[in-house]
Each structure stands twice: as structure tokens, then as C-alpha cells.
Design an enzyme around this catalytic site. Sequence first.
Site, PDB file in Angstrom:
ATOM      1  N   THR A 170       0.922  -1.513   0.197  1.00  0.00           N
ATOM      2  CA  THR A 170       0.056   0.046  -0.037  1.00  0.00           C
ATOM      3  C   THR A 170       0.486   1.447   0.113  1.00  0.00           C
ATOM      4  O   THR A 170       1.957   1.669   0.330  1.00  0.00           O
ATOM      5  CB  THR A 170      -0.782  -0.036   1.060  1.00  0.00           C
ATOM      6  OG1 THR A 170      -0.200  -0.126   2.550  1.00  0.00           O
ATOM      7  CG2 THR A 170      -1.755  -1.579   1.516  1.00  0.00           C
ATOM      8  N   ASP A 171       0.616   2.363  -0.043  1.00  0.00           N
ATOM      9  CA  ASP A 171       0.950   3.763  -0.314  1.00  0.00           C
ATOM     10  C   ASP A 171       0.699   4.805   0.405  1.00  0.00           C
ATOM     11  O   ASP A 171      -0.394   4.354   1.607  1.00  0.00           O
ATOM     12  CB  ASP A 171       1.043   4.036  -1.690  1.00  0.00           C
ATOM     13  CG  ASP A 171      -0.810   4.310  -1.919  1.00  0.00           C
ATOM     14  OD1 ASP A 171      -1.429   5.064  -1.238  1.00  0.00           O
ATOM     15  OD2 ASP A 171      -1.034   4.891  -3.199  1.00  0.00           O
ATOM     16  N   ALA A 172       0.657   5.754   0.376  1.00  0.00           N
ATOM     17  CA  ALA A 172       0.017   7.148   1.931  1.00  0.00           C
ATOM     18  C   ALA A 172      -0.649   6.995   1.993  1.00  0.00           C
ATOM     19  O   ALA A 172      -1.563   7.814   2.694  1.00  0.00           O
ATOM     20  CB  ALA A 172       1.029   7.902   1.525  1.00  0.00           C
ATOM     21  N   MET A 173      -1.342   6.786   0.635  1.00  0.00           N
ATOM     22  CA  MET A 173      -3.668   6.737   0.778  1.00  0.00           C
ATOM     23  C   MET A 173      -3.779   6.016   0.807  1.00  0.00           C
ATOM     24  O   MET A 173      -5.173   5.804   1.186  1.00  0.00           O
ATOM     25  CB  MET A 173      -3.598   7.439  -0.713  1.00  0.00           C
ATOM     26  CG  MET A 173      -3.243   8.641  -1.385  1.00  0.00           C
ATOM     27  SD  MET A 173      -3.908   8.910  -2.972  1.00  0.00           S
ATOM     28  CE  MET A 173      -2.686   7.807  -3.895  1.00  0.00           C
ATOM     29  N   VAL A 208      -4.224   2.718  -0.007  1.00  0.00           N
ATOM     30  CA  VAL A 208      -4.352   2.122  -1.565  1.00  0.00           C
ATOM     31  C   VAL A 208      -3.395   1.090  -1.692  1.00  0.00           C
ATOM     32  O   VAL A 208      -2.175   1.807  -1.104  1.00  0.00           O
ATOM     33  CB  VAL A 208      -5.359   2.549  -2.387  1.00  0.00           C
ATOM     34  CG1 VAL A 208      -6.246   3.012  -1.367  1.00  0.00           C
ATOM     35  CG2 VAL A 208      -4.576   3.172  -3.027  1.00  0.00           C
TER      36      VAL A 208
END
Length: 140
Positions: free
Chosen positions: A16-19, A21
Site C-alpha cells: 500500500t501507499d500513503a493513501m 491503497v
Amino acid sequence: MEKQQPYFHTVQYYETDAMAVVHHANYIRWFEEARLDYLKQAGFPYEAIEERGLMVPVLGASCEYRIAVRFGETVRIETEIVKFNGLKFTVAYEIYDQERKRLHARGMTEHCFLNRDFKPVSIKRKAPDLYEFFISQQSE
């Protein structure tokens, strides 16, 4: 020939990333996981293909993202060979939620068969059983 079973993948936190997702690059990795599973189910595990002196590089990859996937979710990846000409082939993928209710992404990868010297190989002569499998699977 019997249709291959879908491949299931549970999203890991590192994907996942900083959002919060799944980062877009992971979908291409999932395509590879699903493609290798597809071949293994058919009796052609990738290591056995390499033992025959064949390599299967990726020539191109594309992905259309529709609905974000999040940490902890399990996705269902359906894989299909849609084009094959004896040297090159195209694989299509659809990534759904586990119950196949929502389409998260779809994409394609393009490949060819090379020998260890990176020269194109006709698998009709080199691996006739693999050739027959690809002919039987293509949908176009």
C-alpha cells in the site's frame, strides 16, 4: 481443455501507499503471480519451461485501474491467453474482489519465447506440448 482456476492474492501492508491503497505497480506484479500460477496449473511451471532452455520475457504491460484495493483485502485474478502466434502471446487479466462482485482492474501483458542466447524460438518445434497448450487456450 478445462479452464484454469483463478489466482487469489491477499494484499500485504507493504503493497500500500500513503493513501492506504495498493500502489499501482503492484498490479503488474500480481499479473505475473497469476500468469505463473496459470502455467503451473496447466502442468507447465515456469522453472520447467526454463529447464527446456526457454525464456519468456515481458514485452509490454498495461493496466486499467477502476476501484482501489486496500490492505487486507483478497483479490481474485482471472487469467486468459487471448492471442498466440507461435512466438508471441498476450495474456489478459481481470482483478476482482474475492466474491467476483466488483472489477478492480484489468490489464494485459505481452510476451515472446527466446532461447538462452536471446534469439526468438518457435515452440512448435522446441516444445510441441507447450505449443499445443497455447493454441488450445487462446480466445481470439
